[in-house]
Design an enzyme around this catalytic site. Structure first.
Site, PDB file in Angstrom:
ATOM      1  CE  LYS A  96      17.719  57.078  42.402  1.00  0.00           C
ATOM      2  NZ  LYS A  96      17.492  57.807  43.667  1.00  0.00           N
ATOM      3  N   GLY A 157      11.801  57.770  50.996  1.00  0.00           N
ATOM      4  CA  GLY A 157      11.192  58.776  51.858  1.00  0.00           C
ATOM      5  C   GLY A 157      10.673  58.263  53.189  1.00  0.00           C
ATOM      6  CB  ALA A 184      15.564  54.764  48.558  1.00  0.00           C
ATOM      7  N   GLY A 185      15.424  55.249  51.692  1.00  0.00           N
ATOM      8  CA  GLY A 185      14.878  54.673  52.917  1.00  0.00           C
ATOM      9  C   GLY A 185      15.686  54.938  54.164  1.00  0.00           C
ATOM     10  CG  ASN A 206      16.900  64.337  48.488  1.00  0.00           C
ATOM     11  OD1 ASN A 206      16.710  64.532  47.295  1.00  0.00           O
ATOM     12  ND2 ASN A 206      16.831  65.341  49.344  1.00  0.00           N
ATOM     13  CB  THR A 207      13.727  62.349  52.610  1.00  0.00           C
ATOM     14  OG1 THR A 207      13.322  62.101  51.257  1.00  0.00           O
ATOM     15  CG2 THR A 207      12.575  62.984  53.367  1.00  0.00           C
TER      16      THR A 207
END
Lengths: 257, 65
Positions: A96, A157, A184-185, A206-207
């Protein structure tokens, strides 16, 4: 189901391994997510620390493919060297590729990203570029040898979801045969479902899971949402319209005046 | 000689990268290395002699997003 560089994956949900409250919670979140791919990184290790060995043992137990990242790299050279070290450690050509260009938004550096993608592809890597929804940049990345694109939904994040629906829809439509992951996001399962309904092949987050009050429950929530969105896209959704159209037949209605 | 290991100044007696890793307590560990920002594969460590002032990075698997 998504297919990346010739490998079919049994889930459209990809999950990061950072920020969980404990290794046990991480493992339980992965179990309930059904994720087929885990993102990982490389970081400095002190002599005798053996933290890397412990983490690697945990990841192997999950039974998922790993996708190492070049997170935090701001230059082409740094990203290339990090990718080379990751390939040796994780024994995979997948990478990645992150080349960060802006500190506050963590927006990819498009120029460095293309250059690094070209170098890594020439070295036999199979590159998953973390990119924006920019169609010109996408074209350059494909020319550089990338066979997957990973546009952001929002900055890493933030949990803001899909902040540029038009841009993402355009990107998806321009390259219908390229596997694409919204990376992401994302903050909520509904946002992941939305990405899948638009025809993206997978989402990576992830977050949103790791920082939820109950990461394992949130992981399952995302798994269900991703599956719902995937089914909806495959089912060819109806076209929205501005005026009402009765769903119950008008013919045969009793006259009761 | 004095080298930099993961950003810290360190004195080592060994010269070759494989020996330096042993000396610093990385023996048998799953680590990857770079010297002066260039990747050094595990197979090349025994042949590579470091020079004073070289910058050595030693990394291992970690959590990532």
């Amino acid at each position: 189901m998504p297919r990346f560089y010739g490998t079919e994956i049994a889930s459209s949900l990809m999950l990061g391994t950072a920020q969980y409250p404990s290794p046990a919670v991480l493992a339980e979140a992965f179990r309930r997510s059904g994720a087929g791919i885990a993102t990982v990184s490389v970081r400095r290790e002190a002599g005798g620390e053996r933290a890397g060995a412990d983490f690697w043992a945990l990841i192997r137990q999950l039974g998922v493919r790993v996708l190492p990242n070049t997170a935090g790299c701001h230059s082409v050279r740094e990203a290339v060297t990090t990718a080379q070290m990751a390939r040796e450690l994780f024994e995979t050509d997948w990478i990645k590729l992150e080349v960060i260009g802006h500190a506050d938004t963590l927006q990819p550096d498009p120029f460095g990203l293309v250059e690094a993608a070209r170098i890594l592809t020439a070295e036999g890597f199979q590159v998953f570029p973390y990119t924006t929804e920019d169609v010109v940049l996408a074209e350059r990345l494909l020319e550089a040898g990338c066979e997957v694109l990973m546009p952001w939904g929002a900055p890493i994040g933030t949990g803001l979801g899909l902040t540029n629906i038009y841009g993402l829809r355009t990107l998806r439509a321009q390259f219908p045969d390229v596997p694409m992951v919204v990376d992401a996001g994302l903050g909520l399962p509904s946002q992941a479902a939305q990405a899948m309904e638009m025809g993206f092949d997978a989402v990576l987050l992830n977050t949103a899971v790791a920082k939820a009050g109950d990461p394992a429950a949130m992981a399952e929530g995302f798994a269900l949402a991703v599956e719902a969105g995937r089914l909806a896209y495959a089912a060819d959704p109806m076209e929205p319209r501005d005026m009402a159209a009765p769903s119950t037949p008008v013919v045969g209605k009793a006259f009761l005046e | 000689m004095i080298i930099t290991v993961n950003g810290e100044t360190v004195a080592v007696t060994a010269g070759r990268l494989s020996e330096i890793l042993e000396e610093l307590g990385y023996g048998g560990e799953k680590v990857a290395t770079a010297v002066n920002e260039t990747f050094v594969p595990a197979a090349a460590r025994a042949e590579l002699a470091l020079a004073p002032g070289d910058r050595l990075e030693i990394v291992a698997p970690r959590q990532g997003g």
